[in-house]
Design an enzyme around this catalytic site. Structure first.
Site, PDB file in Angstrom:
ATOM      1  N   GLU A  14       0.812  -1.225   0.000  1.00  0.00           N
ATOM      2  CA  GLU A  14       0.000   0.000   0.000  1.00  0.00           C
ATOM      3  C   GLU A  14       0.843   1.273   0.000  1.00  0.00           C
ATOM      4  O   GLU A  14       0.414   2.301  -0.508  1.00  0.00           O
ATOM      5  CB  GLU A  14      -0.964   0.011   1.193  1.00  0.00           C
ATOM      6  CG  GLU A  14      -2.088  -1.019   1.101  1.00  0.00           C
ATOM      7  CD  GLU A  14      -1.688  -2.380   1.661  1.00  0.00           C
ATOM      8  OE1 GLU A  14      -0.484  -2.593   1.943  1.00  0.00           O
ATOM      9  OE2 GLU A  14      -2.579  -3.232   1.809  1.00  0.00           O
ATOM     10  N   PHE A  57     -11.105  -7.438  14.412  1.00  0.00           N
ATOM     11  CA  PHE A  57     -10.055  -7.876  13.498  1.00  0.00           C
ATOM     12  C   PHE A  57      -9.753  -6.783  12.468  1.00  0.00           C
ATOM     13  O   PHE A  57     -10.662  -6.261  11.835  1.00  0.00           O
ATOM     14  CB  PHE A  57     -10.477  -9.171  12.788  1.00  0.00           C
ATOM     15  CG  PHE A  57      -9.461  -9.644  11.797  1.00  0.00           C
ATOM     16  CD1 PHE A  57      -8.181 -10.006  12.209  1.00  0.00           C
ATOM     17  CD2 PHE A  57      -9.755  -9.697  10.442  1.00  0.00           C
ATOM     18  CE1 PHE A  57      -7.223 -10.420  11.300  1.00  0.00           C
ATOM     19  CE2 PHE A  57      -8.803 -10.119   9.521  1.00  0.00           C
ATOM     20  CZ  PHE A  57      -7.528 -10.477   9.954  1.00  0.00           C
ATOM     21  N   GLN A  58      -8.504  -6.447  12.342  1.00  0.00           N
ATOM     22  CA  GLN A  58      -8.034  -5.415  11.413  1.00  0.00           C
ATOM     23  C   GLN A  58      -8.690  -4.055  11.648  1.00  0.00           C
ATOM     24  O   GLN A  58      -8.927  -3.304  10.717  1.00  0.00           O
ATOM     25  CB  GLN A  58      -8.214  -5.858   9.963  1.00  0.00           C
ATOM     26  CG  GLN A  58      -7.305  -7.049   9.640  1.00  0.00           C
ATOM     27  CD  GLN A  58      -7.157  -7.307   8.160  1.00  0.00           C
ATOM     28  OE1 GLN A  58      -8.071  -7.071   7.377  1.00  0.00           O
ATOM     29  NE2 GLN A  58      -5.980  -7.792   7.768  1.00  0.00           N
ATOM     30  N   LYS A  94     -17.494  -0.907   6.703  1.00  0.00           N
ATOM     31  CA  LYS A  94     -17.986  -1.961   5.807  1.00  0.00           C
ATOM     32  C   LYS A  94     -19.504  -1.884   5.645  1.00  0.00           C
ATOM     33  O   LYS A  94     -20.034  -2.038   4.544  1.00  0.00           O
ATOM     34  CB  LYS A  94     -17.562  -3.329   6.342  1.00  0.00           C
ATOM     35  CG  LYS A  94     -17.733  -4.425   5.320  1.00  0.00           C
ATOM     36  CD  LYS A  94     -16.966  -5.685   5.673  1.00  0.00           C
ATOM     37  CE  LYS A  94     -17.112  -6.697   4.546  1.00  0.00           C
ATOM     38  NZ  LYS A  94     -16.383  -7.950   4.814  1.00  0.00           N
ATOM     39  N   MET A 109      24.157   9.043   1.672  1.00  0.00           N
ATOM     40  CA  MET A 109      24.045  10.360   2.299  1.00  0.00           C
ATOM     41  C   MET A 109      24.399  10.275   3.783  1.00  0.00           C
ATOM     42  O   MET A 109      25.055  11.181   4.327  1.00  0.00           O
ATOM     43  CB  MET A 109      22.631  10.919   2.117  1.00  0.00           C
ATOM     44  CG  MET A 109      22.449  12.320   2.662  1.00  0.00           C
ATOM     45  SD  MET A 109      23.601  13.488   1.919  1.00  0.00           S
ATOM     46  CE  MET A 109      22.593  14.163   0.602  1.00  0.00           C
TER      47      MET A 109
HETATM   48  C1  LIG Z   1      12.449   5.898   5.274  1.00  0.00           C
HETATM   49  C2  LIG Z   1      13.741   6.554   5.577  1.00  0.00           C
HETATM   50  N1  LIG Z   1      14.626   5.992   6.432  1.00  0.00           N
HETATM   51  C3  LIG Z   1      15.810   6.580   6.677  1.00  0.00           C
HETATM   52  C4  LIG Z   1      16.151   7.768   6.082  1.00  0.00           C
HETATM   53  C5  LIG Z   1      17.486   8.434   6.373  1.00  0.00           C
HETATM   54  N2  LIG Z   1      18.295   8.492   5.134  1.00  0.00           N
HETATM   55  C6  LIG Z   1      18.372   9.590   4.368  1.00  0.00           C
HETATM   56  S1  LIG Z   1      19.298   9.375   2.996  1.00  0.00           S
HETATM   57  C7  LIG Z   1      19.643   7.794   3.417  1.00  0.00           C
HETATM   58  C8  LIG Z   1      20.516   6.940   2.554  1.00  0.00           C
HETATM   59  C9  LIG Z   1      19.857   6.521   1.309  1.00  0.00           C
HETATM   60  O1  LIG Z   1      20.659   5.561   0.700  1.00  0.00           O
HETATM   61  P1  LIG Z   1      20.564   5.299  -0.838  1.00  0.00           P
HETATM   62  O2  LIG Z   1      19.174   5.056  -1.251  1.00  0.00           O
HETATM   63  O3  LIG Z   1      21.536   4.225  -1.206  1.00  0.00           O
HETATM   64  O4  LIG Z   1      20.981   6.693  -1.465  1.00  0.00           O
HETATM   65  P2  LIG Z   1      22.420   7.394  -1.557  1.00  0.00           P
HETATM   66  O5  LIG Z   1      22.468   8.423  -0.499  1.00  0.00           O
HETATM   67  O6  LIG Z   1      23.440   6.319  -1.366  1.00  0.00           O
HETATM   68  O7  LIG Z   1      22.453   7.985  -2.912  1.00  0.00           O
HETATM   69  C10 LIG Z   1      19.039   7.464   4.632  1.00  0.00           C
HETATM   70  C11 LIG Z   1      19.174   6.158   5.308  1.00  0.00           C
HETATM   71  C12 LIG Z   1      15.189   8.328   5.226  1.00  0.00           C
HETATM   72  N3  LIG Z   1      15.386   9.515   4.614  1.00  0.00           N
HETATM   73  N4  LIG Z   1      14.021   7.704   4.971  1.00  0.00           N
END
Ligand SMILES: Cc1ncc(C[n+]2csc(CCOP(=O)(O)OP(=O)(O)O)c2C)c(N)n1
Ligand SMILES: [Mg+2]
Lengths: 168, 584
Positions: free
Chosen positions: B53, B115-116, B165, B480
């Site tokens: 979803e 439920f749910q 529902k 990042m």
């Molecule tokens: C759902 C979620 N969890 C954690 C983060 C923290 N976060 C920001 S950028 C990042 C790294 C993303 O890694 P990737 O998709 O490999 O991208 P890159 O920075 O390597 O290009 C994380 C963990 C986030 N923004 N969103």
């Protein structure tokens, strides 16, 4: 921190109070007191909320509240142009030696005794926040066993009502 | 003639049809089953069955952001509804018009931990523009119509309609058009004439104006008006992360993106400005840095459809509440008349800014580990695909490089999760964008981390003939986060290694994974293969394409304003601060 009394005209919808209260906590605004009840018009309620404002200006509070779909109107009611009332029930310890002193305070503050037992009284008082606070101070030495209070209620003075313009 | 009697479920489908909805993304379950039955017979609505979803929510967002129309997603009660939460929060932060419909347990069961059962209205209250609980079939048409109106007017946003529902199974006369009764909802779109005059005179007096353009201009479709305004004044334009494409990158007045990873000219222009002409932007902390030190010498004109944004972060000397398109149109009229008397002299301002543009262009250093430079890969994707394509990014380094190194020429060509920063946005958003704009080339530019959060929607794409292109900028890490560890945590790489690179155990192997999903899968490790792979992806339209670009993990996003610092401390490379002279 400065305090402001806001009066909200709202649609009487499920979850309305959660929306208002949730907005306050989420945005870091302080609720000092809250009073909710139906208004003179079916389907509409009035909320009187006392807001403690620090940092974020009152304007942010009212603007964010205005974004709630079920909030129809918000006015600030200050002490000069509106009446403001607190309502309290106070259970005070009494015995034969203190009862008359307590009753004297009740008369002085134009409060009312609404329940009597041998060792306690329940007293009802209404008035502005300062008066209620002063009354509590007077009763404290006798021993306050229980205290409940409504939030502040407020209404603009004069013949106009906040619902008038809205419902045209 | 008597009104037709419909079940609540039929009324949901009929209302959506009558409101012009053509696509819905969703996944059924017990509490929404009654609605899936008439949905099967709808000739007007195509329902796309997702694999999660969250994917439905982001797909609806991508659909909305690419097409400017309302996005619609649908889920069952409990876990189905809670799986939508991330996407709803995302849409709230980025003002995406989104309608989320959820099934709810029967009204008699509400409150019994049935439920749910989940109180999804309660859960989503802080992340929706509004929400409704419908417990009677008769209330369906008016509620759906009100929800659509709220989601798409004023400041757009997500609206949730939770329908029990028994409301779906009950019967009622279908009344259309329904009466929409929202006495507390009156968005202001037309600006105040006095404020327009005040803004115009500030602009006419300004020596160092900047047009600070945010996502509101994109949502309002005000790009043409903006172009006219910018050329009238001759002022520099900066486009925030949410506004990339609102003003053509090829235009010489465009200084690029401001903020934490903005260009030196864009960041500096805001810092040194004497007037911020703020259009549909909200002084986000990623733009302002430490707000106390942000553009301290500037007056502010702030245009926004949401009055609560004005004055929230920064005092506005001239607040203007209204729709960006209407406001800019009126401002253009006012200014044309005013500027006939004399154009402001921005010569000195431009001399300063031109110097910055020349000295601090966007760039990057090539890495030396034999892997691809991610910035180069992304630049080539942009150059070979062109401005008519749509680019949906994930969140992380690849997102920032995509915002920086692709040239955007039109609004709604750049989709990303700006306010929430939701990893996993890219693939489903690209899918939704492709459904909304089937004739456009649609790229998901994703990270190896983000991709693993929502890549199951490749199945949805492959099966439903939604041929998106996915470029995984595979640096084998949560890049990042790793960059912050490099810069601020002494290169201690706590839990940022993903093992997806070619010199690791490669779990998963993205090529094998994509093939399993019925996609054309390509791995690119050499620079000379980049263009070939991109071209093959562009030509392949009988299935989705996934390219696994093996890039260096040491590449970093520059320029950067470290969190908590003021924009005066922007660095364009590690330990390299720009020199500002010629203006105080
Ligand atoms: C759902 C979620 N969890 C954690 C983060 C923290 N976060 C920001 S950028 C990042 C790294 C993303 O890694 P990737 O998709 O490999 O991208 P890159 O920075 O390597 O290009 C994380 C963990 C986030 N923004 N969103
Ligand atoms: Mg990565």
């Amino acid at each position: 921190m400065s305090k402001h009394v806001l009066s909200l005209l709202v649609e009487d919808k499920p979850g309305l109070l959660t929306r208002v209260a949730g907005l306050f906590s989420r945005r870091g605004f302080n609720i000092e007191s809250l009073a909710v009840g139906t208004s003179e018009i079916e389907g509409l309620s009035r909320i009187t909320v006392v807001v403690g404002v620090e940092g974020a200006p009152l304007e942010q509070v009212t603007k964010q509240l205005n974004k709630l779909i079920n909030v129809i109107k918000i006015v600030e009611l200050d002490a000069e142009t509106a009446v403001q009332r607190d309502h309290m029930l106070i259970k005070v310890k009494t015995d034969a030696s203190t009862r008359s002193a307590v009753l004297e305070a009740v008369t002085l503050f134009r409060a009312r005794v609404i329940d009597v037992v041998s060792d306690a009284l329940i007293i009802e008082v209404t008035g502005d926040t300062a008066k209620c606070a002063a009354f509590i101070k007077v009763l404290e030495p006798f021993g306050i066993k229980e205290l409940v209070q409504s939030g502040v209620l407020a209404m603009g003075r004069g013949s106009k009502s906040i619902t008038e313009k809205v419902l045209k | 003639m008597a009104n037709e009697v419909l079940t609540g479920a039929e009324a949901i489908v009929r209302s959506l049809e009558l409101l012009g909805i053509e696509h819905i993304f969703g996944l059924p379950g017990g509490a929404i089953l009654p609605t899936y039955d008439p949905l099967m017979d709808s000739k007007k609505i195509r329902h796309i069955l997702v694999r999660h979803e969250q994917g439905a929510g982001h797909a609806a967002e991508g659909y909305a952001s690419a097409s400017g129309k309302l996005g619609v997603c649908i889920a069952t009660s409990g876990p189905g509804a809670t799986n939508l939460v991330t996407a709803i929060a995302d849409a709230y932060m980025d003002s995406v018009p989104l309608l989320a419909i959820t099934g709810q347990v029967g009204s008699k069961l509400i409150g019994t931990d049935a439920f749910q059962e989940a109180d999804i209205v309660g859960i989503t209250m802080p992340i929706t523009k509004h929400s409704f609980l419908v417990t009677k079939a008769a209330d369906v048409p008016a509620t759906i119509a009100a929800a659509v109106m709220i989601a798409t007017t004023g400041r757009p946003g997500p609206v949730l309609v939770d329908i029990t529902k028994d409301a779906q199974q009950g019967k009622a006369e279908f009344v259309w058009p329904p009466v929409i009764d929202l006495p507390g909802y009156k968005p202001v779109t037309k600006p105040h004439g006095k404020q327009i005059q005040a803004a115009a005179s500030l602009i006419a007096e300004s020596k160092r104006p900047v047009l600070y353009v945010g996502g509101g201009v994109v949502r309002a479709g005000a790009h043409k008006e903006l172009l006219k305004l910018a050329e009238l004044i001759g002022a520099p334009v900066v486009t925030t992360l949410m506004a990339r494409g609102a003003f053509p990158d090829s235009h010489k007045q465009n200084l690029g993106m401001p903020g934490m990873h903005g260009t030196v000219p864009a960041v500096t222009a805001l810092q040194k400005s004497d007037l911020l002409i703020t259009l549909g932007a909200r002084f986000d902390d990623r733009v302002t840095g430490d707000v106390k030190g942000f553009a301290t010498g500037a007056k502010v004109i702030h245009v926004d459809i949401d009055p609560a944004e004005i004055g929230k972060i920064r005092f506005a000397d001239v607040p203007i509440v209204g729709d960006a398109k209407e406001v800019i149109t009126e401002l253009n009229q006012e200014l044309s008349a005013l500027l006939k008397k004399g154009q402001p002299d921005l010569g000195e301002w431009w001399t300063f800014l031109d110097g910055l543009v020349e000295r601090y262009p966007l760039g990057y250093t090539h890495v030396e580990d034999g892997k691809l430079s991610p910035q180069h890969v992304i630049t080539r994707i942009g150059e070979l695909s062109g401005p008519e394509a749509i680019y949906a990014a994930g969140v992380g380094q690849h997102q920032m490089w995509s915002a920086q190194f692709i040239k955007y020429e039109r609004p709604n060509s750049w989709l990303n999760s700006g306010g929430a920063g939701t990893m996993g946005y890219s693939v489903p958003a690209a899918m939704g964008a492709k459904v909304g704009q089937p004739d456009r080339l649609v790229w998901a530019i994703d990270g190896d981390g983000c991709f693993q959060m929502t890549n199951q929607e490749l199945a949805t794409c492959a099966i439903n003939n939604i041929p998106i292109k996915v470029a995984i900028i595979n640096n084998s890490s949560l890049g990042m986060v790793r960059q912050w560890q490099t810069l601020f945590y002494n290169e201690r790489y706590s839990n940022t290694d993903l093992n997806t690179g070619t010199d690791t155990i490669m779990i998963p192997d993205f090529v094998k994974l994509a093939e399993a999903y019925g996609c054309l899968a390509i791995r690119v490790e050499k620079e000379e293969d980049i263009d070939k792979a991109i071209k093959l992806a562009i030509e392949t339209n009988d299935r989705p394409v996934v390219i696994d670009f093996i890039v260096s993990r040491d590449a970093m996003v520059w320029p950067m304003v470290a969190a908590g610092l003021t924009n005066d401390e922007v660095q364009y490379a590690r330990d390299a601060a720009p020199v500002w002279d010629g203006i105080e």
